[in-house]
Design an enzyme around this catalytic site. Structure first.
Site, PDB file in Angstrom:
ATOM      1  N   HIS C  82      -1.205 -13.630  11.002  1.00 34.93           N
ATOM      2  CA  HIS C  82      -1.470 -13.993   9.603  1.00 34.93           C
ATOM      3  C   HIS C  82      -0.158 -14.353   8.920  1.00 34.93           C
ATOM      4  N   ASP C 111      12.255 -44.824   2.220  1.00 30.35           N
ATOM      5  CA  ASP C 111      11.640 -43.851   3.117  1.00 30.35           C
ATOM      6  C   ASP C 111      12.649 -42.739   3.325  1.00 30.35           C
ATOM      7  N   TRP C 147       5.330  -9.591  11.464  1.00 30.66           N
ATOM      8  CA  TRP C 147       6.054 -10.856  11.591  1.00 30.66           C
ATOM      9  C   TRP C 147       7.550 -10.643  11.770  1.00 30.66           C
ATOM     10  N   SER C 174      11.915 -27.918  14.276  1.00 30.67           N
ATOM     11  CA  SER C 174      11.236 -28.775  13.306  1.00 30.67           C
ATOM     12  C   SER C 174      11.882 -28.627  11.921  1.00 30.67           C
ATOM     13  N   SER C 175      12.105 -27.388  11.519  1.00 27.46           N
ATOM     14  CA  SER C 175      12.667 -27.163  10.189  1.00 27.46           C
ATOM     15  C   SER C 175      14.070 -27.725  10.085  1.00 27.46           C
ATOM     16  N   HIS C 258      15.809 -13.056   4.448  1.00 28.57           N
ATOM     17  CA  HIS C 258      15.882 -13.118   3.001  1.00 28.57           C
ATOM     18  C   HIS C 258      16.062 -14.542   2.496  1.00 28.57           C
ATOM     19  N   GLU C 260      14.945 -16.976   3.839  1.00 28.34           N
ATOM     20  CA  GLU C 260      13.623 -17.546   4.082  1.00 28.34           C
ATOM     21  C   GLU C 260      12.706 -17.378   2.869  1.00 28.34           C
ATOM     22  N   TYR C 262      13.480 -17.344  -0.155  1.00 33.47           N
ATOM     23  CA  TYR C 262      13.837 -18.329  -1.182  1.00 33.47           C
ATOM     24  C   TYR C 262      13.577 -19.741  -0.709  1.00 33.47           C
ATOM     25  N   SER C 273       9.044 -27.103 -12.237  1.00 39.51           N
ATOM     26  CA  SER C 273       9.975 -27.729 -13.179  1.00 39.51           C
ATOM     27  C   SER C 273       9.582 -29.157 -13.513  1.00 39.51           C
ATOM     28  N   HIS C 307      18.470  -5.223   1.843  1.00 40.46           N
ATOM     29  CA  HIS C 307      17.533  -4.516   0.973  1.00 40.46           C
ATOM     30  C   HIS C 307      16.186  -4.335   1.665  1.00 40.46           C
ATOM     31  N   HIS C 308      16.016  -4.956   2.814  1.00 47.51           N
ATOM     32  CA  HIS C 308      14.811  -4.694   3.607  1.00 47.51           C
ATOM     33  C   HIS C 308      15.030  -3.515   4.559  1.00 47.51           C
ATOM     34  N   THR C 333      17.347 -16.091 -11.499  1.00 48.80           N
ATOM     35  CA  THR C 333      15.905 -16.307 -11.548  1.00 48.80           C
ATOM     36  C   THR C 333      15.409 -16.182 -12.978  1.00 48.80           C
ATOM     37  N   LYS C 336      15.885 -19.284 -14.911  1.00 46.63           N
ATOM     38  CA  LYS C 336      14.854 -20.285 -14.665  1.00 46.63           C
ATOM     39  C   LYS C 336      13.602 -19.973 -15.481  1.00 46.63           C
ATOM     40  N   ARG C 455       1.746   0.293   4.758  1.00 43.66           N
ATOM     41  CA  ARG C 455       1.229  -1.002   5.180  1.00 43.66           C
ATOM     42  C   ARG C 455       1.062  -0.984   6.697  1.00 43.66           C
TER      43      ARG C 455
HETATM   44  C1  HEA Z   1       2.886 -17.164   2.173  1.00 42.70           C
HETATM   45  C2  HEA Z   1       2.400 -16.314   2.906  1.00 42.70           C
HETATM   46  C3  HEA Z   1       1.136 -15.541   2.757  1.00 42.70           C
HETATM   47  C4  HEA Z   1      -0.092 -15.877   2.212  1.00 42.70           C
HETATM   48  C5  HEA Z   1      -0.493 -17.190   1.581  1.00 42.70           C
HETATM   49  C6  HEA Z   1      -0.927 -14.729   2.367  1.00 42.70           C
HETATM   50  C7  HEA Z   1      -2.262 -14.672   1.933  1.00 42.70           C
HETATM   51  C8  HEA Z   1      -3.055 -13.534   1.999  1.00 42.70           C
HETATM   52  N1  HEA Z   1      -2.690 -12.316   2.554  1.00 42.70           N
HETATM   53 FE1  HEA Z   1      -0.937 -11.891   3.440  1.00 42.70          FE
HETATM   54  N2  HEA Z   1       0.823 -11.440   4.347  1.00 42.70           N
HETATM   55  C9  HEA Z   1       1.930 -12.247   4.405  1.00 42.70           C
HETATM   56  C10 HEA Z   1       2.042 -13.529   3.878  1.00 42.70           C
HETATM   57  C11 HEA Z   1       1.017 -14.200   3.249  1.00 42.70           C
HETATM   58  N3  HEA Z   1      -0.241 -13.726   2.992  1.00 42.70           N
HETATM   59  C12 HEA Z   1       3.014 -11.580   5.071  1.00 42.70           C
HETATM   60  C13 HEA Z   1       4.412 -12.133   5.326  1.00 42.70           C
HETATM   61  C14 HEA Z   1       2.511 -10.330   5.435  1.00 42.70           C
HETATM   62  C15 HEA Z   1       3.255  -9.198   6.160  1.00 42.70           C
HETATM   63  C16 HEA Z   1       2.837  -9.105   7.580  1.00 42.70           C
HETATM   64  C17 HEA Z   1       3.537  -7.999   8.264  1.00 42.70           C
HETATM   65  O1  HEA Z   1       3.424  -6.843   7.814  1.00 42.70           O
HETATM   66  O2  HEA Z   1       4.204  -8.260   9.251  1.00 42.70           O
HETATM   67  C18 HEA Z   1       1.146 -10.263   4.952  1.00 42.70           C
HETATM   68  C19 HEA Z   1       0.319  -9.154   5.081  1.00 42.70           C
HETATM   69  C20 HEA Z   1      -0.908  -9.017   4.467  1.00 42.70           C
HETATM   70  C21 HEA Z   1      -1.617  -7.792   4.333  1.00 42.70           C
HETATM   71  C22 HEA Z   1      -1.116  -6.434   4.766  1.00 42.70           C
HETATM   72  C23 HEA Z   1      -1.654  -5.999   6.050  1.00 42.70           C
HETATM   73  C24 HEA Z   1      -1.040  -4.705   6.457  1.00 42.70           C
HETATM   74  O3  HEA Z   1       0.117  -4.440   6.115  1.00 42.70           O
HETATM   75  O4  HEA Z   1      -1.722  -3.949   7.158  1.00 42.70           O
HETATM   76  C25 HEA Z   1      -2.798  -8.065   3.681  1.00 42.70           C
HETATM   77  C26 HEA Z   1      -3.825  -7.072   3.330  1.00 42.70           C
HETATM   78  O5  HEA Z   1      -4.498  -7.187   2.413  1.00 42.70           O
HETATM   79  C27 HEA Z   1      -2.802  -9.466   3.409  1.00 42.70           C
HETATM   80  C28 HEA Z   1      -3.815 -10.154   2.754  1.00 42.70           C
HETATM   81  C29 HEA Z   1      -3.741 -11.491   2.374  1.00 42.70           C
HETATM   82  C30 HEA Z   1      -4.822 -12.172   1.708  1.00 42.70           C
HETATM   83  C31 HEA Z   1      -6.140 -11.571   1.342  1.00 42.70           C
HETATM   84  C32 HEA Z   1      -4.378 -13.454   1.480  1.00 42.70           C
HETATM   85  C33 HEA Z   1      -5.151 -14.546   0.802  1.00 42.70           C
HETATM   86  O6  HEA Z   1      -4.379 -15.107  -0.211  1.00 42.70           O
HETATM   87  C34 HEA Z   1      -5.615 -15.586   1.769  1.00 42.70           C
HETATM   88  C35 HEA Z   1      -6.628 -16.474   1.133  1.00 42.70           C
HETATM   89  C36 HEA Z   1      -7.131 -17.566   2.012  1.00 42.70           C
HETATM   90  C37 HEA Z   1      -8.234 -17.520   2.757  1.00 42.70           C
HETATM   91  C38 HEA Z   1      -9.017 -16.282   2.833  1.00 42.70           C
HETATM   92  C39 HEA Z   1      -8.668 -18.687   3.558  1.00 42.70           C
HETATM   93  C40 HEA Z   1     -10.008 -19.153   3.105  1.00 42.70           C
HETATM   94  C41 HEA Z   1     -10.808 -19.714   4.214  1.00 42.70           C
HETATM   95  C42 HEA Z   1     -12.057 -19.352   4.492  1.00 42.70           C
HETATM   96  C43 HEA Z   1     -12.747 -18.303   3.761  1.00 42.70           C
HETATM   97  C44 HEA Z   1     -12.813 -20.039   5.524  1.00 42.70           C
HETATM   98  C45 HEA Z   1     -12.447 -19.629   6.877  1.00 42.70           C
HETATM   99  C46 HEA Z   1     -12.902 -20.708   7.716  1.00 42.70           C
HETATM  100  C47 HEA Z   1     -12.254 -21.320   8.690  1.00 42.70           C
HETATM  101  C48 HEA Z   1     -11.018 -20.787   9.339  1.00 42.70           C
HETATM  102  C49 HEA Z   1     -12.798 -22.588   9.179  1.00 42.70           C
HETATM  103  N4  HEA Z   1      -1.646 -10.013   3.887  1.00 42.70           N
HETATM  104  C1  HEA Z   2       8.784 -16.101  -2.200  1.00 43.51           C
HETATM  105  C2  HEA Z   2       9.156 -15.032  -1.710  1.00 43.51           C
HETATM  106  C3  HEA Z   2       9.936 -13.912  -2.367  1.00 43.51           C
HETATM  107  C4  HEA Z   2      10.689 -13.898  -3.525  1.00 43.51           C
HETATM  108  C5  HEA Z   2      10.991 -15.020  -4.474  1.00 43.51           C
HETATM  109  C6  HEA Z   2      11.185 -12.555  -3.641  1.00 43.51           C
HETATM  110  C7  HEA Z   2      12.006 -12.129  -4.688  1.00 43.51           C
HETATM  111  C8  HEA Z   2      12.602 -10.884  -4.752  1.00 43.51           C
HETATM  112  N1  HEA Z   2      12.395  -9.835  -3.893  1.00 43.51           N
HETATM  113 FE1  HEA Z   2      11.125  -9.812  -2.325  1.00 43.51          FE
HETATM  114  N2  HEA Z   2      10.086  -9.876  -0.589  1.00 43.51           N
HETATM  115  C9  HEA Z   2       9.414 -10.951  -0.081  1.00 43.51           C
HETATM  116  C10 HEA Z   2       9.326 -12.208  -0.650  1.00 43.51           C
HETATM  117  C11 HEA Z   2       9.978 -12.578  -1.820  1.00 43.51           C
HETATM  118  N3  HEA Z   2      10.731 -11.778  -2.612  1.00 43.51           N
HETATM  119  C12 HEA Z   2       8.774 -10.612   1.157  1.00 43.51           C
HETATM  120  C13 HEA Z   2       7.945 -11.539   2.032  1.00 43.51           C
HETATM  121  C14 HEA Z   2       9.062  -9.277   1.389  1.00 43.51           C
HETATM  122  C15 HEA Z   2       8.578  -8.373   2.506  1.00 43.51           C
HETATM  123  C16 HEA Z   2       8.973  -8.735   3.857  1.00 43.51           C
HETATM  124  C17 HEA Z   2       8.388  -7.792   4.856  1.00 43.51           C
HETATM  125  O1  HEA Z   2       8.863  -6.642   4.923  1.00 43.51           O
HETATM  126  O2  HEA Z   2       7.443  -8.177   5.565  1.00 43.51           O
HETATM  127  C18 HEA Z   2       9.908  -8.854   0.290  1.00 43.51           C
HETATM  128  C19 HEA Z   2      10.448  -7.579   0.187  1.00 43.51           C
HETATM  129  C20 HEA Z   2      11.382  -7.220  -0.743  1.00 43.51           C
HETATM  130  C21 HEA Z   2      12.142  -6.014  -0.680  1.00 43.51           C
HETATM  131  C22 HEA Z   2      12.074  -4.958   0.425  1.00 43.51           C
HETATM  132  C23 HEA Z   2      10.988  -4.025   0.186  1.00 43.51           C
HETATM  133  C24 HEA Z   2      10.779  -3.090   1.305  1.00 43.51           C
HETATM  134  O3  HEA Z   2      10.401  -3.519   2.400  1.00 43.51           O
HETATM  135  O4  HEA Z   2      10.998  -1.906   1.089  1.00 43.51           O
HETATM  136  C25 HEA Z   2      12.964  -6.005  -1.780  1.00 43.51           C
HETATM  137  C26 HEA Z   2      13.927  -4.931  -2.097  1.00 43.51           C
HETATM  138  O5  HEA Z   2      14.871  -5.110  -2.744  1.00 43.51           O
HETATM  139  C27 HEA Z   2      12.701  -7.227  -2.511  1.00 43.51           C
HETATM  140  C28 HEA Z   2      13.346  -7.593  -3.690  1.00 43.51           C
HETATM  141  C29 HEA Z   2      13.195  -8.830  -4.305  1.00 43.51           C
HETATM  142  C30 HEA Z   2      13.932  -9.215  -5.507  1.00 43.51           C
HETATM  143  C31 HEA Z   2      14.891  -8.374  -6.288  1.00 43.51           C
HETATM  144  C32 HEA Z   2      13.565 -10.512  -5.774  1.00 43.51           C
HETATM  145  C33 HEA Z   2      14.108 -11.361  -6.898  1.00 43.51           C
HETATM  146  O6  HEA Z   2      14.457 -12.638  -6.431  1.00 43.51           O
HETATM  147  C34 HEA Z   2      13.134 -11.501  -8.028  1.00 43.51           C
HETATM  148  C35 HEA Z   2      13.788 -12.089  -9.238  1.00 43.51           C
HETATM  149  C36 HEA Z   2      12.808 -12.359 -10.352  1.00 43.51           C
HETATM  150  C37 HEA Z   2      12.639 -11.627 -11.458  1.00 43.51           C
HETATM  151  C38 HEA Z   2      13.425 -10.367 -11.700  1.00 43.51           C
HETATM  152  C39 HEA Z   2      11.624 -11.981 -12.496  1.00 43.51           C
HETATM  153  C40 HEA Z   2      12.031 -12.990 -13.524  1.00 43.51           C
HETATM  154  C41 HEA Z   2      13.233 -12.620 -14.299  1.00 43.51           C
HETATM  155  C42 HEA Z   2      13.263 -12.392 -15.636  1.00 43.51           C
HETATM  156  C43 HEA Z   2      12.053 -12.505 -16.478  1.00 43.51           C
HETATM  157  C44 HEA Z   2      14.588 -12.105 -16.232  1.00 43.51           C
HETATM  158  C45 HEA Z   2      14.830 -10.756 -16.783  1.00 43.51           C
HETATM  159  C46 HEA Z   2      14.786  -9.727 -15.737  1.00 43.51           C
HETATM  160  C47 HEA Z   2      15.602  -8.679 -15.643  1.00 43.51           C
HETATM  161  C48 HEA Z   2      16.876  -8.469 -16.354  1.00 43.51           C
HETATM  162  C49 HEA Z   2      15.189  -7.565 -14.756  1.00 43.51           C
HETATM  163  N4  HEA Z   2      11.734  -7.942  -1.859  1.00 43.51           N
HETATM  164 CU   LIG Z   3      14.587  -9.998   0.679  1.00 42.98          CU
END
Ligand code: HEA
Ligand code: HEA
Ligand SMILES: [Cu+2]
Ligand code: CUA
Lengths: 284, 435, 536
Positions: C82, C111, C147, C174-175, C258, C260, C262, C273, C307-308, C333, C336, C455
């Site tokens: 997933h 292009d 993942w 690819s990326s 991390h 990634e 962003y 924007s 921080h992870h 952030t 923005k 989780r």
């Molecule tokens: C950008 C990335 C992204 C997106 C879009 C989503 C989307 C969703 N994720 Fe995501 N999720 C992750 C990234 C993302 N996730 C990551 C990184 C993890 C961590 C994994 C890890 O721990 O390693 C995670 C883990 C994660 C968990 C935690 C599982 C666990 O820790 O045990 C859960 C549980 O609720 C969850 C739920 C969902 C749901 C409900 C959506 C929904 O938004 C999805 C909605 C879309 C659909 C449901 C599709 C609709 C389609 C149909 C209904 C038709 C189906 C038919 C055909 C296929 C033909 N996700």
């Molecule tokens: C699009 C993806 C995305 C983005 C943008 C961010 C943004 C941020 N993330 Fe997140 N993060 C994830 C995707 C993302 N993260 C994913 C996928 C994981 C889990 C991975 C995994 O374990 O599977 C994760 C996990 C994760 C962790 C680890 C948690 C854990 O496993 O225990 C932490 C800890 O520091 C963190 C911090 C932050 C912070 C500080 C930001 C900051 O960039 C946010 C900044 C934004 C704001 C703060 C809001 C707007 C600001 C204002 C309105 C200004 C005023 C605010 C203040 C003065 C406070 N993130």
């Molecule tokens: Cu991070």
């Protein structure tokens, strides 16, 4: 009417099937490798198939690019694009090596001292912080690869090859064909000798020093870093050979020869990586 | 209070109606009032439940957005109420309390920021619409405000960095413990070994005790479903306990939320953490690092007892240790060994190879009819002693005694269809150990 | 169209140019950025459905305590796939699709710089997707490690793990190729007069994103390569007995991981924007500070990775450093967010679907960002690490953040792509259903996490039951609402009201100066760049 090299119009290539062929090649390679590593039937066959398709693709695709280039299709803008692209590609390669250098750094500066620290003594009694190390679980003695034998010679070879390549480049710019060809030949020869030495060194390490890929982290980092470097040298030698062949066919002019320069950049990059390796793998 | 109001409301809403029916069908406890963590919570909970049966608004009538808003409000109210379902578990140590307070502070900070920012947005959305005839202004830069909203957030962050730092420094101070316990993560159980104090030398495994039938929905789930073990970690109240974690196979994580303790157990390394529990009680947590198939099934249970009870418990353990002390020269009979072997098998091997010996191929091979289990004894014993690197089959040499290994190997060779009828003496295992 | 496809060197006849292929061959061999952009977008949507279907399996299993539908091993595999499919197969390709379609049009290029390599960047995705999905069916199943692929668990896995490793290699290629292409296009192909500081913000976000990709994907490739050799060739990078360290993998992974996140967020910022100014009928506020903020976010994102890893036992000083560095990211952030808010301030707002999604993005991304800040505090994160609070955090930033932004862009540019207006009513339905169900699905996960639900578990203790039911209902509702977008897109492709070349009166930029649908080759000659079109 044919456009001059400085045409302001953009260049867009014709539709091409090579990308798809390339993707099939990679799918075959990956599948083959997976099958082979897990000892499932026919892995080797699929892998070989992948290599063949890849080779066909590379020939076809690069042939196409060379054709377009020689057909004066590329204007200055395309030339600039190539420069940017090659630069960023080399940067991505640098980052690939950063991962391995970083791992080596981490292991030497953090992991091994940590494993040998009093806090961990309960798990790994008597383990000493030293380098090279095959870790606390190792029992087989092995010897370290010394810097001042073959590696030093290899350093010299690669540094010289960088110089000969630059010399060849001067020849190209000054339109001295003989200098160009001799320079390229020397560079390729130095690269090949380097590779031979490296293969010999690996042989020695396995046969007499008990230094293997499985010799703990020392073996791991040693073979992975030098191995990937050697692989890049191989690529570089191959690319230089292609350039040499193109020179012999009369490609490139004093003004326009980006392919040559791109390969030269690559070669210098491989050179610099080696210096890093020489220092942190062999010397320190 | 609002939290529970929301709970009650939900029960009455159409969605809630469905939920309640659903839960009844599944044989689950009533809605929105379960116990987690320390048993101590029960009392407060009841009070909370009573006080909310009246009161509450009809916020939820407004449909699903209402649910969202209710959820948001619930979050705020939880701060005032410390109702644990919506918030961190009730802290049971000073450190946990600091973390709790830090979280509360942060929650307020982010709520205020959020409300502030979106109040402005809301104003725009309402008053600056085209449909209201609002004409767009043309400004697009203002160095003063841009500097302000760079500097002010930075200052806010600096301000919260202080409490965040001091709480952390506290958490990491493992010096001068009263008691040290080594915790080893195994797939999928915990091993506890008391290193210092009266109990030094006491050593045992702690395995999930929830019956399989409950997990497979064949029996009603108990109160501590998935959060119960056969032998909890027992520690005295008010003492500084240092926990050393390590693991045998993959990374696990030893975690007890009420103590604000969560530390990875990394194979080959020791990490440490500590807690000083303030109240007697049972505290529950779970392995918090994905460690394979049964990651969800290796809870942590800590029993905090009075000094006296702890002393008594230690006495018991020591006695048992002495009693169990094996006689390595004892000669085993088939039946005796089969009985012991079955026990060892159930606790140590059945998670992968299954009680019926059929395993879960191909990840976990069947032992019933396996070439190893029916082949030469030595190879079989060595497999158990040394495991197989790169697979989940761990080395059991450290975990199990010669007697246990002899018994379990013999059991495997006699059970199911293997029926070799062999007895293996501990000495044979001992002989293979050194190799 | 056939005639124009040669204009790059008109009249210069090529021996093997037999015209512009049609049918499936067109798509397989194309060198046209619009074709390739469309393929990226379709691919991404299909992957979104596949990844979404997996998330529904997850949510179904979690609907009630007890094991109902899948075994724990399979649950872990679904969880891993997933995430990998959503991140690498759905969200990233979606934004690459936008980049392909829009960047050349925005900067007035004919292009992409390397149109043929561009095609390869796309066609590398299907093999990777095949490897990932096929791994479910091989002996031992797919990787069940999450993942993050942490060893030693990933060392124990079967051949599905190797397939995931090679899939990651191919995705990385690819990326990297795609990014080199984008960087080169942006740096070298802008029409005369468009300086970098006059370039549309979407291009800026992609410039920085592409840099992040080129710098971080090779690191991931290195990490999984070490994993592969540890698995099969006896190296000891991640094994203490050999002197390595399992935590080393986590450092390398998150050094990639991390940036990634962003990589996912920045292009989303870029789209928003464009959308917010268009529907505020007002220029983007603080263009220059936006650019600096993007650059700052990109840069800082390389220095916060641990921080992870707060609970892995890194030293106190490390925890402190990473806590401070992570907090720092909130500042750019925030800049923005404030700029977007001020762009709307005293604008002349209307609320078509793109704007609704952009607003949804703004609200929900901010929630996700703020919870990120909570997680950044080491002491609090030690309570929340590996709980559903983290899951809620990242779905807020990735689903409500990146995915909503992608929808905003889709509705915004759909008229330009298809030449037809989409069905506004359906669009609004899609937004409101998504908004509501998304919050039902993910908001309660904050509570679950706070209360201590870990989780990555297929079954949980009873006190977590209620919120999981709610979350499950939300997830199914959200998932099925997404099918609406299929209807909208099909309708718009098939017909509907004709779109003007500038269907949104507030939109600026070169892309709005060409007819809708945009011709197969947009700018055969560098167009004139008019100041009025700057800072769309
Ligand atoms: C950008 C990335 C992204 C997106 C879009 C989503 C989307 C969703 N994720 Fe995501 N999720 C992750 C990234 C993302 N996730 C990551 C990184 C993890 C961590 C994994 C890890 O721990 O390693 C995670 C883990 C994660 C968990 C935690 C599982 C666990 O820790 O045990 C859960 C549980 O609720 C969850 C739920 C969902 C749901 C409900 C959506 C929904 O938004 C999805 C909605 C879309 C659909 C449901 C599709 C609709 C389609 C149909 C209904 C038709 C189906 C038919 C055909 C296929 C033909 N996700
Ligand atoms: C699009 C993806 C995305 C983005 C943008 C961010 C943004 C941020 N993330 Fe997140 N993060 C994830 C995707 C993302 N993260 C994913 C996928 C994981 C889990 C991975 C995994 O374990 O599977 C994760 C996990 C994760 C962790 C680890 C948690 C854990 O496993 O225990 C932490 C800890 O520091 C963190 C911090 C932050 C912070 C500080 C930001 C900051 O960039 C946010 C900044 C934004 C704001 C703060 C809001 C707007 C600001 C204002 C309105 C200004 C005023 C605010 C203040 C003065 C406070 N993130
Ligand atoms: Cu991070
Ligand atoms: Cu042990 Cu998870």
């Amino acid at each position: 009417m044919s456009h001059p090299a400085s045409a302001s119009r953009y260049f867009v290539p014709q539709p091409s099937h090579w990308p798809l062929v390339g993707s099939i090649a990679l799918l075959l390679l990956a599948t083959g490798a997976v099958l082979l590593m897990n000892s499932v039937a026919n892995g080797g066959l699929v892998l070989t198939g992948g290599f063949v398709v890849l080779a066909v693709m590379l020939f076809g695709w690069f042939g196409r690019v060379i054709g377009e280039s020689e057909g004066q299709r590329y204007n200055l803008q395309v030339d600039r694009s190539f420069r940017w692209a090659m630069g960023w590609f080399i940067f991505s390669e640098v980052m690939f090596f950063v991962a391995f250098f970083g791992a080596l750094f981490y292991i030497r500066v953090l992991a091994i001292p940590d494993l040998a620290s009093p806090e961990q003594a309960a798990l790994w009694e008597g383990f000493q912080d030293s380098w090279p190390s095959a870790g606390p679980g190792a029992s087989d003695p092995f010897s370290k690869m010394h810097a001042w034998g073959i590696p030093a010679v290899n350093t010299l070879l690669l540094l010289t090859s960088g110089a000969t390549l630059t010399w060849a480049h001067w020849g190209l710019i000054a339109e001295k064909r003989t200098q160009l060809i001799i320079g390229l030949l020397l560079t390729i020869a130095l690269g090949v000798v380097f590779l031979c030495f490296q293969v010999y060194e690996y042989g020695e390490a396995y046969a007499h020093m008990n230094l293997k890929m499985t010799t703990g982290v020392y073996g791991s980092t040693f073979y992975m870093l030098t191995g990937f470097h050697g692989f890049h040298v191989t690529l570089g030698v191959t690319m230089l050979t292609v350039i040499l062949l193109r020179v012999l066919k009369g490609h490139f002019t004093a003004e326009r020869h980006f392919a040559f320069e791109g390969v030269a950049w690559y070669w210098h990059f491989v050179d610099v990586v080696w210096l890093g390796l020489f220092i942190v793998i062999y010397w320190l | 209070m609002l939290t529970f109001a929301v709970g009650k409301k939900l029960e009455r809403s159409p969605l809630g109606f469905f939920l309640v029916r659903f839960r009844e069908r599944q044989g689950l406890a009533p809605m929105f009032c379960h116990t987690a963590g320390g048993e101590a919570g029960g009392e407060r909970e009841k009070m909370a439940r009573n006080s909310n049966s009246k009161g509450g608004s009809n916020r939820l009538r407004r449909g699903s957005t209402g649910l969202f808003i209710a959820g948001l409000l619930g979050l705020f109210s939880s701060v005032a109420n410390a109702a644990w379902e919506l918030n961190l578990q009730e802290p049971a140590t000073a450190v946990a309390r600091r973390v709790y307070e830090l979280h509360t502070l942060l929650l307020w900070v982010i709520v205020v920021i959020f409300v502030g920012v979106f109040a402005v947005v809301a104003y725009s959305l309402v008053y600056h619409r085209k449909s209201k005839g609002h004409k767009a202004a043309g400004f697009h830069d203002n160095t003063t405000v841009e500097l302000a909203w760079t500097i002010v957030p930075a200052l806010i962050l600096v301000a919260i960095a202080f409490p965040a730092t001091s709480a952390l420094v506290d958490m990491r101070d493992t010096s001068e413990p009263d008691l040290t316990v080594k915790v080893t993560g195994y797939q999928w159980k915990w091993g506890y070994e008391y290193l210092t104090g009266d109990a030094a030398g006491v050593k045992y495994m702690s395995v999930l005790s929830t019956p399989r039938e409950q997990i497979e929905n064949k029996a009603p789930k108990g109160e501590h479903y998935l959060l119960e073990v056969d032998r909890p970690l027992v520690v005295p109240v008010g003492k500084k306990v240092r926990i050393l974690t390590t693991a045998n196979d993959v990374i696990h994580n030893w975690s007890v939320p009420a103590f604000a303790v969560k530390t990875d157990a990394v194979p080959g390394f020791l990490r440490d953490t500590w807690f000083r529990a303030e109240k007697e009680g049972t505290y529950r947590g779970q392995c918090s690092e994905l460690c394979g198939k049964d990651h969800g099934f290796m809870p942590v249970v800590v029993e905090v007892v009075s000094e006296e009870r702890y002393a008594a418990w230690v006495g018991e353990q020591k006695q048992q240790l002495a009693a169990v002390a094996e006689d390595p020269n004892k000669v085993w009979t088939l039946d005796e060994q089969h009985a012991l072997g079955e026990k060892v098998y159930t606790t140590n091997c059945a998670a992968c190879h299954q009680a019926n010996g059929e395993g879960l191929p191909p990840a976990f091979p069947a032992l019933d009819g396996s070439a190893v289990a029916k082949g030469p004894q030595a190879a079989h014993i060595e497999m158990v002693l040394k495991g197989k690197t790169g697979t989940a089959m761990a080395a059991f040499a450290e975990q199990l005694s010669d007697t246990d290994i002899a018994a379990v190997v013999a059991y495997e060779r006699n059970a199911w269809s293997n029926k070799l009828g062999e007895v293996i003496q501990p000495a044979e295992v001992k002989a293979l150990r050194g190799k | 169209m056939q005639a124009t496809s040669h204009t790059g060197y008109a009249g210069h006849h090529d021996h093997d140019s037999h015209g512009h292929p049609t049918g499936w061959k067109r798509w397989v061999t194309t060198t046209n950025h619009k074709d390739i952009g469309s393929m990226y977008l379709w691919f991404s949507f299909v992957m979104f459905l596949v990844g979404g279907a997996m998330s529904l399996i997850i949510r179904a299993e979690l609907f009630t305590p007890g094991l109902q539908y899948v075994s724990p091993e399979f649950y872990n595999q679904m969880l891993t796939l997933h995430a990998l499919i959503m991140v690498f197969g759905a969200i990233m390709p979606a934004f690459v699709g936008f980049a392909n379609w829009m960047i050349p049009m925005m900067i007035g290029a004919s292009d992409m710089a390397f149109a043929r390599m561009n095609n390869w960047s796309f066609w590398l995705l299907p093999p990777a997707a095949i490897l990932l999905t096929a791994s479910i069916f091989v002996p031992g199943g797919a990787a069940g490690t999450g993942w993050t692929l942490y060893p030693p668990l990933s060392i124990q896995m079967g051949m599905g793990m190797d397939m995931a490793i090679f899939a990651v290699h191919i995705l990385g290629m690819s990326s990297i190729m795609g990014s080199i292409n984008i960087v080169t296009t942006i740096l070298n192909m802008r029409t005369p007069g468009m300086t970098l500081m006059k370039m549309p913000l979407f291009c800026w976000t992609w410039l920085v994103t592409a840099f992040l990709l080129i710098a971080s994907m090779p690191i991931l490739a290195g990490a999984v390569t070490m994993l592969l050799t540890d698995r099969h060739f006896g190296t000891s990078f991640f094994s203490a007995a050999g002197g390595g360290d399992p935590v080393l993998f986590q450092h390398i992974f998150w050094f990639f991981g991390h940036p990634e996140v962003y990589i996912i967020a920045l292009p989303a910022f870029g789209v928003v924007s464009h959308v917010i100014p268009a529907f505020s009928r007002k220029p983007l506020f603080g263009y220059v500070s936006m650019v600096y903020a993007i650059a700052a976010i990109g840069l800082i994102s390389f220095f916060v990775w641990a921080h992870h890893m707060y609970v892995t036992g890194i030293p106190l000083t490390g925890q402190l450093y990473f806590m401070y560095a992570t907090m720092l990211i909130a500042v750019p952030t925030g800049v923005k967010v404030f700029n977007w808010v001020t762009t709307m301030w005293r604008g002349s707002l209307t609320f078509e679907t793109p704007m609704l999604f952009a607003l949804g993005f703004l609200v929900l991304f901010t929630i996700g960002g703020l919870t990120g800040l909570v997680l950044a505090m080491t002491a609090v994160d030690i309570q929340l690490q590996d709980t559903y609070y983290v899951v809620a955090h990242f779905h807020y930033v990735m689903v409500a953040g990146a995915l909503f932004s992608a929808y905003a862009g889709l509705y915004f540019w759909l008229p330009k792509w298809t030449g037809h207006m989409y069905n506004e009513t359906l669009g609004k339905w899609h937004f409101w259903l998504s908004m509501i169900f998304f919050n039902i699905a993910f908001f309660p996960q904050h509570f679950l996490g706070l209360a201590g639900m870990p989780r990555r578990i297929p079954d949980y203790a009873q006190q977590f039951a209620d919120f999981n039911v709610i979350s499950g209902i939300g997830a199914f509702g959200f998932g099925f609402s997404q099918l609406l977008v299929l209807v909208v897109v099909f309708q718009a492709v098939k017909g509907g009201a004709r779109a003007a070349s500038r269907p949104w009166d507030g939109a600026h930029g070169l892309e709005w100066t060409v007819p809708s649908p945009a011709p197969y080759h947009t700018f055969e000659d560098p167009p004139h760049f008019d100041q009025a079109e700057a800072h769309g």
